[in-house]
Design a protein around this motif. Structure first.
Motif, PDB file in Angstrom:
ATOM      1  N   THR A   1      -1.605  19.911   8.226  1.00  0.00           N
ATOM      2  CA  THR A   1      -2.726  19.773   7.393  1.00  0.00           C
ATOM      3  C   THR A   1      -3.570  21.060   7.535  1.00  0.00           C
ATOM      4  N   ILE A   2      -3.798  21.576   8.744  1.00  0.00           N
ATOM      5  CA  ILE A   2      -4.479  22.907   9.093  1.00  0.00           C
ATOM      6  C   ILE A   2      -3.849  24.042   8.390  1.00  0.00           C
ATOM      7  N   MET A   3      -2.743  24.047   8.405  1.00  0.00           N
ATOM      8  CA  MET A   3      -1.930  25.323   8.053  1.00  0.00           C
ATOM      9  C   MET A   3      -1.801  25.228   6.615  1.00  0.00           C
ATOM     10  N   LEU A   4      -1.745  24.197   5.884  1.00  0.00           N
ATOM     11  CA  LEU A   4      -1.888  24.049   4.405  1.00  0.00           C
ATOM     12  C   LEU A   4      -3.189  24.399   3.887  1.00  0.00           C
ATOM     13  N   ALA A   5      -4.217  23.668   4.731  1.00  0.00           N
ATOM     14  CA  ALA A   5      -5.794  24.155   4.448  1.00  0.00           C
ATOM     15  C   ALA A   5      -6.080  25.596   4.256  1.00  0.00           C
TER      16      ALA A   5
ATOM     17  N   THR B   1       0.897  -1.137   0.017  1.00  0.00           N
ATOM     18  CA  THR B   1       0.143  -0.031  -0.052  1.00  0.00           C
ATOM     19  C   THR B   1       0.907   1.011   0.082  1.00  0.00           C
ATOM     20  N   ALA B   2       1.918   1.299   0.922  1.00  0.00           N
ATOM     21  CA  ALA B   2       2.731   2.481   0.792  1.00  0.00           C
ATOM     22  C   ALA B   2       3.579   2.801  -0.585  1.00  0.00           C
ATOM     23  N   ALA B   3       3.937   1.563  -1.051  1.00  0.00           N
ATOM     24  CA  ALA B   3       4.372   1.746  -2.407  1.00  0.00           C
ATOM     25  C   ALA B   3       3.724   2.467  -3.633  1.00  0.00           C
ATOM     26  N   VAL B   4       2.290   2.027  -3.470  1.00  0.00           N
ATOM     27  CA  VAL B   4       1.144   2.910  -4.275  1.00  0.00           C
ATOM     28  C   VAL B   4       0.874   4.223  -3.904  1.00  0.00           C
ATOM     29  N   VAL B   5       0.725   4.212  -2.656  1.00  0.00           N
ATOM     30  CA  VAL B   5       0.042   5.489  -1.921  1.00  0.00           C
ATOM     31  C   VAL B   5       1.242   6.754  -2.133  1.00  0.00           C
ATOM     32  N   GLN B   6       2.472   6.336  -1.828  1.00  0.00           N
ATOM     33  CA  GLN B   6       3.788   7.199  -1.503  1.00  0.00           C
ATOM     34  C   GLN B   6       3.705   8.213  -3.127  1.00  0.00           C
ATOM     35  N   PRO B   7       3.648   7.780  -4.083  1.00  0.00           N
ATOM     36  CA  PRO B   7       3.785   8.603  -5.351  1.00  0.00           C
ATOM     37  C   PRO B   7       2.652   9.300  -5.559  1.00  0.00           C
ATOM     38  N   ILE B   8       1.561   8.908  -5.250  1.00  0.00           N
ATOM     39  CA  ILE B   8       0.257   9.697  -5.221  1.00  0.00           C
ATOM     40  C   ILE B   8       0.298  10.990  -4.386  1.00  0.00           C
ATOM     41  N   LEU B   9       0.800  10.586  -3.337  1.00  0.00           N
ATOM     42  CA  LEU B   9       0.994  11.672  -2.321  1.00  0.00           C
ATOM     43  C   LEU B   9       2.013  12.881  -2.857  1.00  0.00           C
ATOM     44  N   ASP B  10       3.131  12.345  -3.420  1.00  0.00           N
ATOM     45  CA  ASP B  10       3.912  13.277  -4.005  1.00  0.00           C
ATOM     46  C   ASP B  10       3.258  14.018  -5.235  1.00  0.00           C
ATOM     47  N   PHE B  11       2.431  13.469  -5.896  1.00  0.00           N
ATOM     48  CA  PHE B  11       1.808  14.275  -6.941  1.00  0.00           C
ATOM     49  C   PHE B  11       0.839  15.061  -6.512  1.00  0.00           C
ATOM     50  N   MET B  12       0.249  14.722  -5.320  1.00  0.00           N
ATOM     51  CA  MET B  12      -0.802  15.946  -4.654  1.00  0.00           C
ATOM     52  C   MET B  12      -0.250  16.821  -4.240  1.00  0.00           C
ATOM     53  N   GLN B  13       1.208  16.644  -3.535  1.00  0.00           N
ATOM     54  CA  GLN B  13       1.526  17.666  -2.701  1.00  0.00           C
ATOM     55  C   GLN B  13       2.450  18.786  -3.756  1.00  0.00           C
ATOM     56  N   THR B  14       2.928  18.022  -4.925  1.00  0.00           N
ATOM     57  CA  THR B  14       3.692  19.101  -5.736  1.00  0.00           C
ATOM     58  C   THR B  14       2.983  19.831  -6.824  1.00  0.00           C
ATOM     59  N   MET B  15       1.772  19.224  -6.966  1.00  0.00           N
ATOM     60  CA  MET B  15       1.117  19.959  -8.202  1.00  0.00           C
ATOM     61  C   MET B  15       0.546  21.084  -7.789  1.00  0.00           C
ATOM     62  N   PRO B  16       0.872  22.234  -8.530  1.00  0.00           N
ATOM     63  CA  PRO B  16       0.382  23.555  -8.094  1.00  0.00           C
ATOM     64  C   PRO B  16      -1.141  23.455  -7.717  1.00  0.00           C
TER      65      PRO B  16
ATOM     66  N   PRO C   1      -1.701  15.117   2.224  1.00  0.00           N
ATOM     67  CA  PRO C   1      -0.493  14.167   2.384  1.00  0.00           C
ATOM     68  C   PRO C   1       0.342  14.487   3.686  1.00  0.00           C
ATOM     69  N   PRO C   2       0.205  15.606   4.017  1.00  0.00           N
ATOM     70  CA  PRO C   2       1.098  15.534   5.601  1.00  0.00           C
ATOM     71  C   PRO C   2       0.532  14.740   6.642  1.00  0.00           C
ATOM     72  N   MET C   3      -1.073  14.692   6.555  1.00  0.00           N
ATOM     73  CA  MET C   3      -1.554  13.955   7.449  1.00  0.00           C
ATOM     74  C   MET C   3      -1.269  12.447   7.291  1.00  0.00           C
TER      75      MET C   3
ATOM     76  N   VAL D   1     -13.115  23.416  -0.495  1.00  0.00           N
ATOM     77  CA  VAL D   1     -12.841  22.421   0.296  1.00  0.00           C
ATOM     78  C   VAL D   1     -12.209  21.150  -0.334  1.00  0.00           C
ATOM     79  N   PHE D   2     -12.748  20.912  -1.511  1.00  0.00           N
ATOM     80  CA  PHE D   2     -12.244  19.811  -2.327  1.00  0.00           C
ATOM     81  C   PHE D   2     -10.653  20.063  -2.757  1.00  0.00           C
ATOM     82  N   ALA D   3     -10.785  21.158  -3.335  1.00  0.00           N
ATOM     83  CA  ALA D   3      -9.225  21.537  -3.629  1.00  0.00           C
ATOM     84  C   ALA D   3      -8.409  21.609  -2.231  1.00  0.00           C
ATOM     85  N   SER D   4      -8.571  22.256  -1.118  1.00  0.00           N
ATOM     86  CA  SER D   4      -8.003  22.238  -0.226  1.00  0.00           C
ATOM     87  C   SER D   4      -7.445  21.013   0.377  1.00  0.00           C
ATOM     88  N   ILE D   5      -8.620  19.932   0.215  1.00  0.00           N
ATOM     89  CA  ILE D   5      -8.299  18.738   0.918  1.00  0.00           C
ATOM     90  C   ILE D   5      -7.221  17.931   0.013  1.00  0.00           C
ATOM     91  N   ILE D   6      -7.122  17.987  -1.366  1.00  0.00           N
ATOM     92  CA  ILE D   6      -6.140  17.411  -2.101  1.00  0.00           C
ATOM     93  C   ILE D   6      -4.813  17.916  -1.683  1.00  0.00           C
TER      94      ILE D   6
END
Length: 573
Positions: free
Chosen positions: A223-227, A128-143, A172-174, A163-168
């Motif tokens: 997460t709160i600060m990023l939101a 699961t970590a191997a699959v989720v990790q690159p997705i988190l990288d994508f979510m956090q680095t995409m503008p 990742p930090p959470m 809220v939808f955009a803020s959640i994405i």
């Protein structure tokens, strides 16, 4: 030679694939997205209403009391919280603050609900970590701005897509910190738990989560600060709050307003951060609160809840028909939208003003999320948008005639025609927002005139354009801007339109009123008022100039209405 020719691979139609996938989702899952949008909007409206129901002084006193009760030694935080909240209230930003709190609270809670279980799953399952990790990288680095596009496609405009955009962006930090916290639990403790026959669930609840608590709380704080950092971005698609004030200030180059709204966000961020730190302490690091402090916390919370309940029960609710006016943060549209809104309020309507990007505004009208806009420049400037949405909106006709668009220069410049331009202004045209129809026309102009070969069109905002014009005008420097009239800048500076021999900007235009398809049946009275709404170029410029001279748009609109009561009354007859 292009890169894809070098490696003999044609350009992949990635844009088409993504657009097609999003289109497929919006078509086939429209019911699902509508349910989320309506449910989420109802929940967040309830949260905002509950926060707004608490009397402002009581909320400030209650939060200060909570900060005081949770601070055992130095009292800088309670003092800061009290003074900061009073400053926000003093600046008239209390309702914006409550809307921002709602957005941040909802985005953070959903991120926690998703992030903690997913982080635990990653810690327990390497696959699961191997699959989720690159997705988190994508979510956090995409503008973050990119997330607004599918958010609008799925949920329209307002706080839900915000809220939808803020959640994405904030999730990742959470997930990462939960994963890290679980993995950092000492191995000998886990082995001891296994030796005593603990089940996986028992180990998680009684050992791993308590030991990982501080790391998880640190992730929650991030997460709160990023939101909170997404508040301004979310305001671009209609999310209310302090971010809307910051965005408006940027678009109008209003340093003072931007600072005040930004300061409100800073105060909120510090207060949230300090409260979060109170919970994030190591075992044994903090002594239990004394009984009087615990009672202070309980009493403060009960007072806030009770005050809000009583106020909600005793305050009369607005009963007027609701109407949502969408507009773009251009000076002309700010003036016309506020005049219309203020006149409707004076006739009993509950009016919402929603600033949006121009393309999003037309889409929102087509989707019936906005009722009306009085800012359709036709037949040229917004021709492409009208052709795209003409079957989904109703065009009521002109509300102001004799408007003009084109390239504008100070009158001290020798050029009198677009054909006269050579190397002036560093071969740059200073434009406005990238999505504006006038920018598309300016691009067409660059291609139509051979003498403009090598010229650039610089996009910015209407406020930044005027600021650049003011600076150049003061120093008697060359500048070419995308201009339109009516606009207050023609009353403040000596300017001229450059002749357009190829007629790329078209002839004289009109500003038109467009409404959603449903408005005629849902509110025929408002439909008739909007159909009759009209005024003149001089009327609009007088309101624009009052706003430019320091009046709030609402006050400038009210003053104009008071002086032109006969004309305004004719709209309602």
């Amino acid at each position: 030679m292009t890169t894809h020719n070098l490696i003999n691979i044609p350009k992949l139609p990635l844009e088409d694939w993504v657009s097609g996938f999003v289109s497929w989702l919006t078509t086939n899952l429209s019911g699902f997205f509508n349910a989320i949008q309506q449910g989420g909007q109802a929940i967040m409206d309830a949260i905002t209403s509950a926060l707004m129901a608490v009397p402002m002084p009581l909320m400030i006193i209650g939060i200060t009391a909570l900060a005081f009760a949770m601070t055992t030694k130095k009292y800088g935080f309670p003092i800061f919280a009290a003074l900061g909240l009073m400053l926000i209230a003093n600046q008239g930003l209390w309702s914006d603050l409550m809307n921002t709190v709602t957005l941040v609270l909802m985005a953070s809670v959903v991120s926690l609900i998703i992030g903690v279980p997913l982080g635990i799953l990653m810690a327990k399952s390497p696959k699961t970590a191997a699959v989720v990790q690159p997705i988190l990288d994508f979510m956090q680095t995409m503008p973050g701005f990119v997330y607004l596009i599918p958010a609008v496609a799925f949920f329209g405009i307002g706080v839900v897509p915000g809220v939808f955009a803020s959640i994405i962006f904030a999730l990742p930090p959470m997930v990462r910190m939960t994963n890290l916290g679980i993995r950092q639990v000492p191995v000998d403790l886990v082995e001891a738990a296994d030796s005593f026959g603990s089940t996986t669930w028992q180990k998680l609840i009684k050992l791993e989560l308590p030991n990982a608590k501080n790391t998880i709380l640190a992730g929650a704080n991030q997460t709160i600060m990023l939101a909170l950092s997404m508040v301004v971005t979310a305001s671009m698609i209609g999310a209310p709050g302090l971010g809307r004030g910051v965005l408006s200030a940027v678009q109008h180059a209003d340093v003072g307003s931007g600072f005040v709204n930004g300061l409100g966000l800073v105060i909120l961020a510090i207060i949230i951060d300090r409260f979060a730190q109170k919970f994030n302490t190591k075992p044994g690091q903090k002594a239990p609160l004394k009984p009087w402090r615990r009672w202070t916390i309980v009493v403060a919370l009960l007072a806030i809840v009770a005050g809000g309940t009583v106020n909600a029960m005793t305050t009369s609710q607005t009963t007027g028909q609701k109407i949502n006016i969408g507009y773009v943060e251009w000076d002309s549209e700010v003036a016309s939208s506020n005049v219309l809104a203020e006149s409707l309020r004076q006739h009993g309507y509950d009016v919402t003003l929603t600033p949006l990007d121009n393309a999003v505004l037309w889409q929102s009208l087509a989707n019936n999320q906005v009722d009306v806009s009085v800012s359709a420049w036709l037949p040229n400037t917004h021709k492409a948008l009208y052709q795209k949405y003409k079957n989904d909106v109703t065009l009521l006709g002109p509300n102001l005639k004799g408007v003009k668009t084109g390239l504008v220069v100070p009158d001290y410049m020798s050029a009198n025609s677009i054909s006269d331009l050579t190397t002036q202004a560093n071969k740059t045209i200073t434009g406005i927002e990238p999505g504006a129809g006038e920018m598309a026309t300016a691009e067409k102009t660059l291609k139509a005139y051979p003498n403009l070969s090598g010229w650039n069109l610089s996009s910015s905002s209407s406020g930044a354009m005027v600021s650049a014009l003011a600076k150049a005008y003061k120093n008697k420097q060359d500048i070419v801007v995308t201009g339109w009239s009516p606009h207050w800048m023609f009353g403040k500076y000596h300017l001229k339109y450059l002749a357009d021999p190829k007629n790329t900007f078209g002839s004289s235009e009109t500003i038109n009123t467009i409404v959603s398809k449903k408005l005629k049946s849902s509110d025929p009275k408002a439909y008739q008022v909007l159909d009759k709404f009209h005024w003149t170029k001089d009327d609009m410029e007088s309101v624009m100039l009052e706003i430019q001279n320091g009046k709030s748009p609402k006050q400038a609109a009210a003053d104009w209405i008071k002086k032109h009561k006969k004309l305004v009354d004719s709209w309602y007859q």
